[in-house]
Design a protein around this motif. Structure first.
Motif, PDB file in Angstrom:
ATOM      1  N   ASP A 141      46.315 126.689  39.851  1.00 20.70           N
ATOM      2  CA  ASP A 141      45.922 125.580  38.988  1.00 20.70           C
ATOM      3  C   ASP A 141      45.263 126.118  37.722  1.00 20.70           C
ATOM      4  OD1 ASP A 141      43.786 123.370  38.118  1.00 20.70           O
ATOM      5  OD2 ASP A 141      45.382 122.378  39.241  1.00 20.70           O
ATOM      6  N   GLU A 142      45.524 125.494  36.598  1.00 26.66           N
ATOM      7  CA  GLU A 142      45.005 125.962  35.311  1.00 26.66           C
ATOM      8  C   GLU A 142      43.489 125.849  35.217  1.00 26.66           C
ATOM      9  OE1 GLU A 142      45.761 121.706  32.960  1.00 26.66           O
ATOM     10  OE2 GLU A 142      46.836 123.522  32.339  1.00 26.66           O
ATOM     11  N   ASN A 143      42.885 125.075  36.096  1.00 28.49           N
ATOM     12  CA  ASN A 143      41.430 124.903  36.076  1.00 28.49           C
ATOM     13  C   ASN A 143      40.709 125.735  37.133  1.00 28.49           C
ATOM     14  OD1 ASN A 143      41.360 122.832  33.990  1.00 28.49           O
ATOM     15  ND2 ASN A 143      42.340 121.506  35.502  1.00 28.49           N
ATOM     16  N   VAL A 144      41.430 126.717  37.687  1.00 26.76           N
ATOM     17  CA  VAL A 144      40.886 127.528  38.775  1.00 26.76           C
ATOM     18  C   VAL A 144      41.027 129.013  38.441  1.00 26.76           C
ATOM     19  CG1 VAL A 144      41.199 128.184  41.212  1.00 26.76           C
ATOM     20  CG2 VAL A 144      41.377 125.779  40.527  1.00 26.76           C
ATOM     21  N   ASP A 145      39.984 129.781  38.765  1.00 21.22           N
ATOM     22  CA  ASP A 145      40.038 131.243  38.676  1.00 21.22           C
ATOM     23  C   ASP A 145      40.207 131.816  40.071  1.00 21.22           C
ATOM     24  OD1 ASP A 145      39.657 131.524  35.887  1.00 21.22           O
ATOM     25  OD2 ASP A 145      37.488 131.296  36.121  1.00 21.22           O
ATOM     26  N   PRO A 195      36.226 127.042  40.646  1.00 15.32           N
ATOM     27  CA  PRO A 195      36.520 126.194  39.487  1.00 15.32           C
ATOM     28  C   PRO A 195      36.111 126.900  38.191  1.00 15.32           C
ATOM     29  CG  PRO A 195      35.298 124.981  41.170  1.00 15.32           C
ATOM     30  CD  PRO A 195      35.265 126.411  41.572  1.00 15.32           C
ATOM     31  N   LYS A 196      36.952 126.830  37.191  1.00 16.78           N
ATOM     32  CA  LYS A 196      36.625 127.446  35.907  1.00 16.78           C
ATOM     33  C   LYS A 196      35.380 126.796  35.310  1.00 16.78           C
ATOM     34  CE  LYS A 196      41.091 129.270  34.421  1.00 16.78           C
ATOM     35  NZ  LYS A 196      42.198 129.204  33.435  1.00 16.78           N
ATOM     36  N   ASN A 197      34.560 127.649  34.713  1.00 17.03           N
ATOM     37  CA  ASN A 197      33.325 127.209  34.060  1.00 17.03           C
ATOM     38  C   ASN A 197      32.356 126.542  35.030  1.00 17.03           C
ATOM     39  OD1 ASN A 197      34.409 128.013  31.489  1.00 17.03           O
ATOM     40  ND2 ASN A 197      35.613 126.117  31.484  1.00 17.03           N
ATOM     41  N   ASN A 220      43.307 126.834  46.595  1.00 21.70           N
ATOM     42  CA  ASN A 220      43.546 126.477  45.200  1.00 21.70           C
ATOM     43  C   ASN A 220      43.237 125.002  44.959  1.00 21.70           C
ATOM     44  OD1 ASN A 220      44.813 126.991  42.493  1.00 21.70           O
ATOM     45  ND2 ASN A 220      46.352 125.575  43.278  1.00 21.70           N
ATOM     46  N   ARG A 246      40.150 123.300  42.751  1.00 17.98           N
ATOM     47  CA  ARG A 246      40.435 122.309  41.708  1.00 17.98           C
ATOM     48  C   ARG A 246      39.528 121.098  41.857  1.00 17.98           C
ATOM     49  NH1 ARG A 246      43.202 117.771  40.584  1.00 17.98           N
ATOM     50  NH2 ARG A 246      43.745 117.356  42.761  1.00 17.98           N
ATOM     51  N   ARG A 247      39.111 120.831  43.090  1.00 14.96           N
ATOM     52  CA  ARG A 247      38.278 119.672  43.372  1.00 14.96           C
ATOM     53  C   ARG A 247      36.782 119.995  43.356  1.00 14.96           C
ATOM     54  NH1 ARG A 247      40.939 115.336  46.445  1.00 14.96           N
ATOM     55  NH2 ARG A 247      43.201 115.611  46.247  1.00 14.96           N
TER      56      ARG A 247
END
Length: 331
Positions: free
Chosen positions: A10-14, A35-37, A64, A68-69
């Motif tokens: 997911d684009e919002n996950v590292d 989660p990113k940030n 993943n 994201r959640r």
């Protein structure tokens, strides 16, 4: 997929590869999903399964989605499989693989971004029995969810739907016991069915692969379901036992000797949520476990889903329900 994973990140996950050791000194390979940030202290989940799969497959997909959640999620390869350590490859242990979950909790509790009082487990298929067993003996684990659960000790020692006769159980034990001498003489570890089947004449069957390389015409529905995941582009991975080979032939011995979930009552008052497909051949495992402790174990049946639909089909996996369960029970 090109990066070795069977699902897109997911684009919002590292995602970061990590390593840690269990209490037996075996190095566990894992991927940490964050989660990113992300800031502050987040709830965390250790994720593993199915039995014979690797972190690039179903457990990674779950991790993943949880990241994201808003969770920190750790997808790991159990000892002796995938990229994890253990000199003998593709051997399973009800004790050591249960310990792997507690070791994952050790690791998560040391991360600055994790609230160590809000750690749970998510298990898929055959690692579910180990997750429930770990939670019963480790009070740091605040909640457990399983999808398509198998009790591997029941499966290996009693057969599908407890179908072994007493004599067949003794035959399997004798076969495994004598295989140990063969392995010791050869200095190698032969492969063999971890759930030893019998033909219609009552003869024991032998093989060195969980699944055939090609699906035979008229294959039974269970084989077809697993084949569609592990042997196709949908879920194939070169390190997965189920995609390529079989467990060591003597693997079932420990599962005869040490049944999982023998102390499941120790989980209470903490909660578990078991998710099963309505059409899954494994559904009875979750139903039977939930019936033992209905006060603290809930059961969700997913309409029209089979066993492997809950490995990776996001239109079947009830992530909203799982998220709600963990939000409540990791509070």
């Amino acid at each position: 997929m090109a990066d070795g994973y069977t699902f897109p990140l997911d684009e919002n996950v590292d995602r970061t590869p990590v390593r840690f050791k269990n209490r037996y000194g075996i190095e566990i390979a894992a991927d940490l999903y964050v989660p990113k940030n992300a800031t502050g202290k987040l709830p965390a989940l250790a994720v593993s399964g199915p039995f014979g799969a690797v972190k690039e497959q179903s457990s990674g997909l779950y991790a993943n989605e949880y990241a994201r959640r808003g969770y920190v999620a750790l997808a790991f390869d159990p000892s002796f499989t995938g990229e994890s350590g253990g000199d003998i490859r593709d051997v399973a242990s009800p004790d050591i693989n249960t310990e792997d979950y507690s070791a994952a909790v050790d690791f998560l509790g040391l991360q600055d971004i994790v609230d160590r009082e809000r750690i749970g487990l998510q298990a898929v298929c055959g690692m579910s029995g180990m997750a429930l067993t770990a939670a019963a003996a480790d009070s740091r684990i605040k909640a457990v969810a399983t999808c398509s659960m198998y009790d591997m000790s029941r499966s290996m020692s009693r057969g599908y739907k407890d179908g072994y006769t007493p004599e067949q159980r003794k035959q399997v034990v004798d076969y495994i016991s004598r295989q140990r001498w063969t392995d010791a003489e050869n200095g190698t570890y032969a492969r063999g069915y971890h759930e030893v089947p019998f033909d219609t004449d009552g003869n024991m069957l032998f093989g060195d692969k969980v699944l055939p390389d090609t699906l035979p015409e008229g294959a039974d529905p269970i084989t077809s379901t697993f084949f569609d995941y592990y042997k196709t582009d949908r879920g194939y991975h070169p390190r997965a036992v189920n995609s390529n080979t079989e467990w060591t032939a003597t693997t079932p011995q420990a599962f005869f000797a040490f049944p999982l979930m023998a102390n499941i009552e120790m989980l209470a008052p903490r909660k578990a949520l078991l998710v099963a497909g309505a059409n899954a051949h494994s559904r009875y495992y979750a139903e039977d476990v939930q019936a033992k402790s209905p006060e603290n174990i809930d059961l969700v049946i997913v309409p029209e889903a089979d066993h492997c639909d809950l490995y990776d089909r996001k239109d079947f996996i009830p992530f909203d329900t799982l998220d709600e369960f963990f939000t409540k029970n990791l509070a």
